[in-house]
Design a protein around this motif. Structure first.
Motif, short mmCIF file in Angstrom:
data_model
loop_
_atom_site.label_atom_id
_atom_site.label_comp_id
_atom_site.label_asym_id
_atom_site.label_seq_id
_atom_site.Cartn_x
_atom_site.Cartn_y
_atom_site.Cartn_z
N UNK A 81 87.21 33.42 88.97
CA UNK A 81 86.83 32.97 86.99
C UNK A 81 88.17 33.95 86.82
N UNK A 82 88.14 34.70 87.92
CA UNK A 82 89.63 36.13 87.02
C UNK A 82 91.11 35.53 87.88
N UNK A 83 91.10 35.05 89.29
CA UNK A 83 91.98 33.99 89.51
C UNK A 83 92.57 33.18 88.31
N UNK A 84 91.52 32.67 87.73
CA UNK A 84 91.50 31.65 87.30
C UNK A 84 92.18 31.85 85.35
N UNK A 85 91.82 32.83 84.91
CA UNK A 85 92.14 34.05 84.17
C UNK A 85 93.41 34.74 84.47
N UNK A 86 94.09 35.39 85.50
CA UNK A 86 94.90 35.45 85.68
C UNK A 86 96.27 34.25 86.32
N UNK A 87 95.78 32.56 86.36
CA UNK A 87 96.80 31.35 87.12
C UNK A 87 96.54 32.05 88.23
N UNK A 88 96.17 32.39 89.06
CA UNK A 88 96.33 32.34 90.84
C UNK A 88 95.62 31.08 90.93
N UNK A 89 96.00 30.41 92.05
CA UNK A 89 95.52 29.70 93.25
C UNK A 89 94.88 29.62 94.49
N UNK A 90 93.66 29.48 94.58
CA UNK A 90 92.17 30.01 95.35
C UNK A 90 92.12 28.54 95.83
N UNK A 91 92.10 29.87 97.40
CA UNK A 91 91.17 28.86 98.50
C UNK A 91 89.88 29.24 98.65
N UNK A 92 88.99 28.88 99.05
CA UNK A 92 87.88 29.42 99.03
C UNK A 92 86.49 28.39 100.62
N UNK A 93 86.36 28.78 101.49
CA UNK A 93 85.54 28.67 102.34
C UNK A 93 84.11 29.24 102.18
N UNK A 94 83.95 30.34 101.28
CA UNK A 94 82.79 30.39 100.86
C UNK A 94 81.71 29.38 100.99
N UNK A 95 80.47 29.43 100.84
CA UNK A 95 79.27 28.58 101.52
C UNK A 95 78.27 28.77 100.68
N UNK A 96 77.02 28.27 100.44
CA UNK A 96 76.31 28.49 99.40
C UNK A 96 75.73 28.46 98.45
#
Ligand SMILES: NC(=O)C1=CN([C@@H]2O[C@H](COP(=O)(O)OP(=O)(O)OC[C@H]3O[C@@H](n4cnc5c(N)ncnc54)[C@H](OP(=O)(O)O)[C@@H]3O)[C@@H](O)[C@H]2O)C=CC1
Ligand SMILES: O=C(O)C1=N[C@H](C(=O)O)C[C@H](O)C1
Length: 256
Positions: A81-96
């Protein structure tokens, strides 16, 4: 030659965060931008690790091309959500993630490109294709999924096991019940998939799909040899994601 992709990393002090920073520091075409961690962490591969509370500020002042996250489900949602506010793309490998976390990720993906994958090993992508094909070829066989991970893993079953279960259920619509382990009087029902999560030592990650008829078995297994396999895949995904339209992407999009 184009500038290297500048990759910010969350969870820098974790098993995967460290691996991603080291891979980004040693590979052509990408470079670490900044790294953050919840608890105090010494520099990794020459990259200083800042407090995670500074993430929003760093996203603005440092303006990375993409952020790679391997943390936990609650922090990953906040970081995305912080990246969405700053317009930065995200790759997440987090699970759960639970359903509410997944919904918040979906909402963020309407603002930024977001690539989520439960496993960045190319061999797991191949395993998933093989499983879909094998399950379709023996439509009456019993199916059991077993995953084995190190004793520090928090979520069970693994994100990859859940992804594979979804693959199996998309082909075998008659298998609509996941049975997590068995104890006591527990005869097998025709509509169940057995699911088994083992935690032991420092096993990086193993996934096995067992298909069994009455006179034969098929066993399809992937074993990760080290975490660099995941880190390299995540960086491939990060480089691929830069410049994409906002939306929800997965690792198969990168491999196509
Ligand atoms: N998609 C893939 O290919 C792979 C996915 N994974 C997934 O990546 C995730 C991380 O795995 P791994 O690196 O082994 O885990 P670790 O426990 O080694 O590291 C977790 C990291 O996340 C941080 N963290 C955890 N919870 C929070 C929180 N609530 N707030 C802020 N920071 C937090 C930790 O900070 P601190 O140091 O302060 O504790 C640490 O830096 C897991 O979900 C795992 O399943 C793992 C391998 C491959
Ligand atoms: O926590 C891990 O270590 C891993 N987690 C991922 C998962 O939950 O599937 C991927 C890999 O198996 C390692």
């Amino acid at each position: 030659m184009s500038d290297p992709v500048r990759v910010a990393v969350t969870g820098a002090g974790g098993r995967m965060g460290r691996e991603v920073i080291e891979a980004a520091a040693s590979r052509a075409g990408v470079t670490p931008a900044f790294a953050v961690n919840r608890s105090e962490t010494a520099a990794i591969a020459g990259v200083d690790v800042e407090p995670a509370g500074q993430l929003s500020e760093l996203l603005t002042t440092d303006d990375p091309d993409v952020l790679v996250d391997f943390t936990g489900p609650e922090s990953a949602v906040r970081y995305v959500e912080a990246c969405a506010a700053a317009d930065v793309p995200v790759v997440t490998g987090t699970t759960g993630f639970d359903s509410s976390g997944t919904e918040r990720l979906r909402a963020a993906s309407r603002e930024i490109p977001l690539l989520k994958a439960s496993n960045f090993a190319r061999g797991v992508a191949a395993l998933r294709r093989a499983v879909r094909e094998a399950v379709a070829a023996v439509p009456a066989y019993d199916v059991e999924v077993t995953e084995t991970h190190h004793n520090g893993k928090r979520d069970a079953p693994s994100g990859t096991a859940k992804t594979i279960l979804g693959d199996i259920e998309s082909v075998r619509t008659d298998l609509d019940e996941r049975t997590h382990g068995r104890e006591g009087e527990a005869p097998r029902r025709r509509n169940e998939i057995g699911v088994h999560a083992r935690r032991a030592g420092d096993v990086t990650g193993e996934h096995e799909v067992l298909l069994a008829g009455n006179r034969e078995t098929i066993s399809l297994t992937h074993r990760a040899g080290d975490r660099a396999v995941f880190a390299e895949g995540a960086l491939d995904a990060a480089a691929w994601l830069v410049g994409r339209d906002p939306g929800w992407y997965d690792f198969d999009d990168v491999l196509e």
